[in-house]
Design an enzyme around this catalytic site. Structure first.
Site, short mmCIF file in Angstrom:
data_model
loop_
_atom_site.label_atom_id
_atom_site.label_comp_id
_atom_site.label_asym_id
_atom_site.label_seq_id
_atom_site.Cartn_x
_atom_site.Cartn_y
_atom_site.Cartn_z
CE LYS A 34 -3.88 -2.28 2.10
NZ LYS A 34 -5.16 -1.69 1.91
CB CYS A 35 4.21 1.55 -0.68
SG CYS A 35 5.58 2.96 -0.89
N GLY A 36 3.29 4.20 -2.41
CA GLY A 36 3.35 4.88 -3.75
C GLY A 36 4.15 4.41 -4.68
CB THR A 38 2.54 -0.62 -4.44
OG1 THR A 38 2.91 -0.60 -2.80
CG2 THR A 38 2.29 -1.97 -4.63
#
Length: 179
Positions: A34-36, A38
């Site tokens: 859930k990361c930018g 990803t």
């Protein structure tokens, strides 16, 4: 000591000796679902597909230390990686990469390839965010964020560290040179 002296846990918690990866080029990544960053899974999948038959592996270690962006169990994370991002390579047990509970493998990687700088697209924004959290972030070899990558040659030497903002095209070129 070399990369082959380490034992890690697979997604089911079973021990895995990294000696099984002798003679392969490795890209070791701390990841989050859930990361930018990803969406890098897409390019990592392409790199893996292109080079796997030539002796290349990606070792993916989920880590929830950066903004809580890898929530859930290893099993839940693996399910997201397989179903949403179509990740074909091995996803290991969720770990810490910094601090007193840091996995020994990542302590080794950080010592072998110390932090130098954040560069690439989005580097300025990441630097500002890190500086707001810790104005001395540059002073340690700690992993700075999700999707930091370490490149290991066929002899088990940690030859390069890529920060999350570095172009995956550069990562691909470095892998090609080792293959």
């Amino acid at each position: 000591m070399s990369i082959y002296d380490f034992e890690v846990k697979d997604g089911d918690g079973n021990p895995v000796s990294l000696s099984q990866y002798k003679d392969k080029v490795l890209l070791i990544v701390n990841s989050a679902t859930k990361c930018g960053f990803t969406p890098q899974y897409t390019e990592l999948n392409e790199i893996y597909s292109e080079f796997n038959e030539k002796g290349f592996e990606i070792l993916d270690f989920p880590c929830n230390q950066f903004g809580g962006q890898a929530p859930g169990t290893t099993e839940e994370i693996t399910e997201v990686c397989r179903s949403k991002w179509l990740v074909p390579y091995t996803i290991f047990d969720k770990i810490d990469v910094n601090g007193e509970n840091a996995d020994p493998l990542f302590e080794f990687l950080k010592n072998e390839q110390p932090f130098t700088d954040i560069k690439g697209k989005g580097a300025t924004a990441l630097k500002l965010m890190l500086k707001a959290k810790d104005r001395h972030y540059k002073d340690s070899n700690d992993i700075k964020w999700n999707f930091t990558k370490f490149l290991v040659d066929r002899q088990g030497n940690v030859v390069r560290r890529f920060e999350p903002t570095e172009d995956l095209g550069d990562v691909k070129k470095a892998i090609e040179e080792l293959l």
